[in-house]
Scaffold this active site. Structure first.
Site, PDB file in Angstrom:
ATOM      1  N   HIS A   1       1.003  -1.353  -0.012  1.00 33.36           N
ATOM      2  CA  HIS A   1       0.003   0.033  -0.034  1.00 33.36           C
ATOM      3  C   HIS A   1       0.865   1.279  -0.055  1.00 33.36           C
ATOM      4  CE1 HIS A   1      -3.618  -2.115   0.485  1.00 33.36           C
ATOM      5  NE2 HIS A   1      -3.501  -2.718   1.603  1.00 33.36           N
TER       6      HIS A   1
ATOM      7  N   ASP B   1      -2.770 -10.737  -2.239  1.00 30.68           N
ATOM      8  CA  ASP B   1      -3.269 -10.172  -1.037  1.00 30.68           C
ATOM      9  C   ASP B   1      -4.667  -9.725  -1.299  1.00 30.68           C
ATOM     10  OD1 ASP B   1      -2.211  -8.753   1.773  1.00 30.68           O
ATOM     11  OD2 ASP B   1      -3.880  -7.770   0.844  1.00 30.68           O
TER      12      ASP B   1
ATOM     13  N   HIS C   1      -6.377  -7.385  -0.316  1.00 28.12           N
ATOM     14  CA  HIS C   1      -6.496  -5.867  -0.725  1.00 28.12           C
ATOM     15  C   HIS C   1      -5.565  -5.341  -2.104  1.00 28.12           C
ATOM     16  CE1 HIS C   1      -6.866  -6.303   3.752  1.00 28.12           C
ATOM     17  NE2 HIS C   1      -7.840  -5.447   3.597  1.00 28.12           N
TER      18      HIS C   1
ATOM     19  N   ASP D   1      -4.650 -12.797   3.575  1.00 24.06           N
ATOM     20  CA  ASP D   1      -5.849 -12.324   4.406  1.00 24.06           C
ATOM     21  C   ASP D   1      -7.018 -12.577   3.301  1.00 24.06           C
ATOM     22  OD1 ASP D   1      -4.850 -10.651   2.423  1.00 24.06           O
ATOM     23  OD2 ASP D   1      -4.802  -8.974   3.797  1.00 24.06           O
TER      24      ASP D   1
HETATM   25 ZN   LIG Z   1      -4.298  -7.304   2.714  1.00 21.84          ZN
END
Ligand SMILES: [Zn+2]
Length: 344
Positions: free
Chosen positions: A124, A161, A163, A248
């Site tokens: 991120h 991931d 996200h 995740d």
């Molecule tokens: Zn994540």
């Protein structure tokens, strides 16, 4: 070929207090690797600190200085969900340096493949700022570093991931040397990663986003990998594959709403390893991103190492998701993405 792993106790010194991204994640992973006897089968790769120049391959100097200053003041919040301690700047340089070390070991042929067990995570972090638990973008820094040092022309980054890796996308949005493919829950944090974000200028087509509705499990991810990621990777012909490995999307992970099992992750890793063997002499580097259920994180990383070691038995302590709602139909989404990217 030997399988390497990067780890160092310094990674525990990024003290985030009660935050969900805390040192117990790596402690759980490493003690599980010890107890399962897997650690002895792996080659330890020592991480080094990335230099300011190396961090600046991706990040603005102001961002690097900001994190440095914050550490000198004893730490604090970098954004509403990213906290750091006095040691975190140094630890973060070792996280980026750890992924560099893993990648160098693979390209230099010291190991066949490697997994950098690092924290803080990275995907991120944008060129300008820390966000989403990430200080510096470890995988992006390593990709930039090896593209320059080894004069590689094409690196593939696969990000599974749950996200979207907005920072990695930002870094390479106009860079045709890096194919960035992300599968992620959508709509969800951080809000980016729509199908239409495909890269810009000469790099149009080298960003592939696969935004998945909540509730996708092993079968949906398998379809995405087989129908989009494999053909896109084959067309790109990478010389190296890097993986933003976040776990995740597991059904028992508290941070998202996917239904993947440990076996599902091992299936994905098998497909990725197959691509590396077929396309780039097996050159494959994993970098740890998310994964917040300690049991499933440790078991998923064990499963990842087993696939890299060509060991086919998967220990899945929690098994398949007990949630019985119907999986979403993602066939139209896959079709749309294949059309946008002319993937067959
Ligand atoms: Zn994540």
């Amino acid at each position: 070929m030997k399988v390497g792993y990067v780890y160092h106790p310094i990674y525990l010194k990024h003290d985030t207090g009660q935050h969900v991204e805390n040192a117990s994640r790596l402690e759980a992973v490493v003690s599980h690797l010890e107890q399962s006897g897997l650690k002895q089968q792996l080659e330890l790769i020592k991480p080094r600190a990335a230099s300011v120049e190396e961090l600046a391959l991706v990040h603005d100097r102001q961002h690097v200085t900001h994190v440095q200053d914050m550490a000198e003041k004893g730490g604090g919040w970098l954004d509403s969900d990213t906290v750091m301690s006095a040691s975190s700047y140094e630890v973060a340089t070792y996280a980026a340096g750890g992924v560099i070390s893993a990648t160098e070991s693979v390209i230099d042929g010291e190991v066949g493949s490697a997994f950098a067990l690092v924290r803080p995570p990275g995907h991120h972090a944008t060129p300008q700022r820390a966000m989403g638990f990430c200080l510096f973008n470890n995988i992006a820094i390593a990709a930039k570093y090896v593209l320059a040092k080894y004069e590689l022309e094409r690196t593939l980054i696969i990000d599974f991931d749950v996200h979207h890796g907005n920072g990695t996308q930002d870094t390479f949005y106009d860079n045709p040397q890096v194919l960035y493919i992300s599968s992620h829950q959508s709509p969800y944090y951080p809000g980016t990663g729509s199908v239409g974000e495909i890269g810009s200028g000469v790099a149009k087509g080298t960003t592939v986003n696969i935004p998945l509705p909540a509730g996708c499990g092993d079968a949906e991810y398998r379809a995405v990998f087989q129908q989009i990621i494999v053909p896109a990777a084959r067309r790109f012909k990478p010389q190296l594959i890097l993986v933003s490995a976040g776990y995740d999307a597991h059904w028992a992970d508290g941070l998202a709403y996917m239904q993947v099992s440990v076996s599902g992750f091992s299936q994905m890793v098998k497909i990725i390893k197959g691509l590396a063997d077929e396309l780039c002499g097996g050159r494959l580097v994993f970098s740890l991103e998310g994964g917040y259920n300690l049991t499933t994180l440790a078991a998923s990383i064990e499963a990842t190492f087993k696939v890299l070691l060509d060991n086919t038995e998967v220990e899945d302590p929690l098994g398949q998701s007990p949630h019985s709602f119907e999986a979403p139909n993602i066939a139209p989404l896959i079709k749309a993405i294949k059309e946008i990217h002319s993937v067959n």
